[in-house]
Design a protein around this motif. Sequence first.
Motif, mmCIF file in Angstrom:
data_model
loop_
_atom_site.group_PDB
_atom_site.id
_atom_site.type_symbol
_atom_site.label_atom_id
_atom_site.label_comp_id
_atom_site.label_asym_id
_atom_site.label_seq_id
_atom_site.Cartn_x
_atom_site.Cartn_y
_atom_site.Cartn_z
ATOM 1 N N LEU A 275 -4.938 3.765 -0.987
ATOM 2 C CA LEU A 275 -4.548 5.162 -1.171
ATOM 3 C C LEU A 275 -4.585 5.970 0.125
ATOM 4 O O LEU A 275 -4.154 7.110 0.141
ATOM 5 N N GLN A 276 -5.123 5.387 1.184
ATOM 6 C CA GLN A 276 -5.372 6.101 2.438
ATOM 7 C C GLN A 276 -6.189 7.358 2.169
ATOM 8 O O GLN A 276 -5.855 8.455 2.618
ATOM 9 N N ALA A 277 -7.257 7.180 1.415
ATOM 10 C CA ALA A 277 -8.125 8.302 1.057
ATOM 11 C C ALA A 277 -9.581 7.885 1.231
ATOM 12 O O ALA A 277 -9.948 6.761 0.896
ATOM 13 N N THR A 278 -10.374 8.803 1.739
ATOM 14 C CA THR A 278 -11.793 8.543 1.942
ATOM 15 C C THR A 278 -12.598 9.600 1.206
ATOM 16 O O THR A 278 -12.410 10.800 1.440
ATOM 17 N N VAL A 279 -13.466 9.156 0.310
ATOM 18 C CA VAL A 279 -14.354 10.081 -0.396
ATOM 19 C C VAL A 279 -15.429 10.525 0.591
ATOM 20 O O VAL A 279 -16.148 9.699 1.150
ATOM 21 N N ALA A 280 -15.518 11.825 0.830
ATOM 22 C CA ALA A 280 -16.425 12.366 1.840
ATOM 23 C C ALA A 280 -17.783 12.769 1.271
ATOM 24 O O ALA A 280 -18.768 12.820 2.003
ATOM 25 N N ARG B 6 0.831 -1.209 0.000
ATOM 26 C CA ARG B 6 0.000 0.000 0.000
ATOM 27 C C ARG B 6 0.861 1.252 0.000
ATOM 28 O O ARG B 6 0.579 2.209 -0.718
ATOM 29 N N ARG B 7 1.922 1.263 0.795
ATOM 30 C CA ARG B 7 2.820 2.417 0.837
ATOM 31 C C ARG B 7 3.463 2.636 -0.529
ATOM 32 O O ARG B 7 3.574 3.765 -1.004
ATOM 33 N N THR B 8 3.857 1.553 -1.175
ATOM 34 C CA THR B 8 4.473 1.665 -2.498
ATOM 35 C C THR B 8 3.467 2.195 -3.515
ATOM 36 O O THR B 8 3.813 3.024 -4.354
ATOM 37 N N CYS B 9 2.220 1.757 -3.438
ATOM 38 C CA CYS B 9 1.178 2.273 -4.343
ATOM 39 C C CYS B 9 0.980 3.771 -4.152
ATOM 40 O O CYS B 9 0.768 4.503 -5.114
ATOM 41 N N ARG B 10 1.053 4.241 -2.904
ATOM 42 C CA ARG B 10 0.853 5.668 -2.625
ATOM 43 C C ARG B 10 2.037 6.516 -3.075
ATOM 44 O O ARG B 10 1.877 7.694 -3.363
#
Length: 189
Positions: free
Chosen positions: A142-147, A38-42
């Motif tokens: 991505l450690q992202a949340t669609v709000a 996951r870190r590598t993807c980011r």
Amino acid sequence: VPVPSGGSTTTTAASLPPPATTISQLSPGQAAALLLHRRTCRTNLTTWCTEALAERDQAPARHHLFLIDALKDVAAGRCDRLMVLMPPGSAKSTYASVLFPAWFLAQPGPPRDVIGTSYNSELAEDFSSKVQKLMKSHGPTLQATVATDNRKLWYLANGSSYRAAGAKSGITGRRADLFIIDDPLAGHE
């Protein structure tokens, strides 16, 4: 012209858990491999594109690696204007208007704003919807949340935003960290 290296696009597949595995079911080795992946993807656009396309049994081809390298330069600020001229069907939009903005918005740091435009609002909103769907399905990676859930203007929990607009829409005065123009002219123009 040298072939782009693309960076690290592989992880030890054997050490990654099956997709349906919950976090609590992971061994320490699998958890470490998943976190590293996951870190590598980011941090690596090539790895992110490979990960996102894997669910469609696709992977970046040689010409895509050239485009990915150019997009990395945009993200790093080494290129402030990029025009992509490739033949129809070469996945320009997939990489530049869907995969790249999702990865760009998820980068650490202050919130980022993206404006995606096209010759009409419908196409711009289609790209917006694809980016949003991709970010929802790969949120943990991505450690992202669609709000918010809107095709014209939506936000991430980190304050980043994506605005979709047709060529004749009112975007005057709007600022963006990334401005994408995909298919600015209708086919008959």
